[in-house]
Design an enzyme around this catalytic site. Structure first.
Site, PDB file in Angstrom:
ATOM      1  N   CYS A  76      81.544  23.323 169.804  1.00 32.71           N
ATOM      2  CA  CYS A  76      80.133  22.996 169.581  1.00 32.71           C
ATOM      3  C   CYS A  76      79.639  23.645 168.283  1.00 32.71           C
ATOM      4  O   CYS A  76      80.051  23.255 167.209  1.00 32.71           O
ATOM      5  CB  CYS A  76      79.289  23.365 170.803  1.00 32.71           C
ATOM      6  SG  CYS A  76      77.662  22.564 170.813  1.00 32.71           S
ATOM      7  N   HIS A 174      81.877  20.549 175.003  1.00 33.38           N
ATOM      8  CA  HIS A 174      82.266  21.822 175.617  1.00 33.38           C
ATOM      9  C   HIS A 174      83.425  21.585 176.584  1.00 33.38           C
ATOM     10  O   HIS A 174      83.200  21.163 177.717  1.00 33.38           O
ATOM     11  CB  HIS A 174      81.082  22.427 176.373  1.00 33.38           C
ATOM     12  CG  HIS A 174      80.025  22.968 175.485  1.00 33.38           C
ATOM     13  ND1 HIS A 174      80.044  24.253 175.005  1.00 33.38           N
ATOM     14  CD2 HIS A 174      78.913  22.393 174.976  1.00 33.38           C
ATOM     15  CE1 HIS A 174      78.981  24.458 174.236  1.00 33.38           C
ATOM     16  NE2 HIS A 174      78.284  23.339 174.199  1.00 33.38           N
ATOM     17  N   GLU A 176      85.082  23.709 178.196  1.00 34.44           N
ATOM     18  CA  GLU A 176      84.950  24.633 179.327  1.00 34.44           C
ATOM     19  C   GLU A 176      83.947  24.149 180.372  1.00 34.44           C
ATOM     20  O   GLU A 176      83.899  24.670 181.483  1.00 34.44           O
ATOM     21  CB  GLU A 176      84.574  26.039 178.824  1.00 34.44           C
ATOM     22  CG  GLU A 176      83.127  26.230 178.419  1.00 34.44           C
ATOM     23  CD  GLU A 176      82.744  25.663 177.069  1.00 34.44           C
ATOM     24  OE1 GLU A 176      81.582  25.879 176.667  1.00 34.44           O
ATOM     25  OE2 GLU A 176      83.581  25.015 176.399  1.00 34.44           O
TER      26      GLU A 176
END
Length: 192
Positions: A76, A174, A176
């Site tokens: 990001c 993202h 994650e």
């Protein structure tokens, strides 16, 4: 050891937890020696480009990052900092990728928040990932497509969902926070 760069941006703990779920040890640090000696380095990111770059320059980390030879992943804001410049705060960034970061038009449609799929993917980061799989995005600025673009997503206009050049990799989304698809992409990076 995986080094997660601590700088003037958030989301480090989410990245640390995802790396741990994949069975890797990590440390959140802004120590230049730890970064230089890590197996891999991750620049996570939720924040603002100008203040993040100011922090990197104050600590001398801008030059450290540019000279890393192990695999590096920007996420990001971390991806945007690896580009040439950002319209956010009219900021000169690290100039790894030859593309500029611009603000999405029009104002009433930003930020781009939520799940979106890819229109194209290629390269090692996307092994076992299909274009119709979704990842989680939250951003008001985007990197223009370039020769280093390895994934494209369309929101208002086509933009670089991921970039890759030499040992530098980056995702606008993202991983994650992107369920199984994101974990596959993170696993691909960690196993480089």
């Amino acid at each position: 050891m995986i080094a997660i760069l601590k700088y003037n941006a958030g989301n480090s703990l989410s990245v640390e937890n995802a790396v741990k779920r994949l069975g890797y040890e990590s440390v959140i640090t802004d120590d230049p020696d730890v970064l230089k000696n890590a197996e891999k380095v991750i620049l996570p990111g939720v924040g603002e480009a100008a203040s993040a770059m100011e922090y990197l320059k104050e600590k001398g980390l801008d030059e450290v990052i540019k000279n890393l030879t192990q695999p590096v992943l920007g996420i990001c804001l971390g991806m945007q900092l690896l580009c040439e410049s950002s319209e956010e705060g009219d900021t000169e960034t690290l100039r790894i990728f030859k593309t500029k970061v611009k603000k999405f038009p029009p104002e009433d449609l930003v930020p781009h928040t939520g799940w979106n799929n890819f229109t194209s993917v290629k390269g090692k980061l996307f092994e076992n990932v299909e274009t119709d799989e979704n990842c989680y995005f939250v951003h008001s600025y985007y990197a223009e497509p370039s020769e280093e673009t390895v994934a494209v997503t369309d929101y208002i206009l086509p933009f670089s969902a991921a970039l890759q050049k030499d040992n530098f990799y980056a995702t606008q989304f993202h991983p994650e926070k992107s369920a199984d698809t994101g974990m596959q992409i993170l696993k691909n990076f960690l196993s480089l």
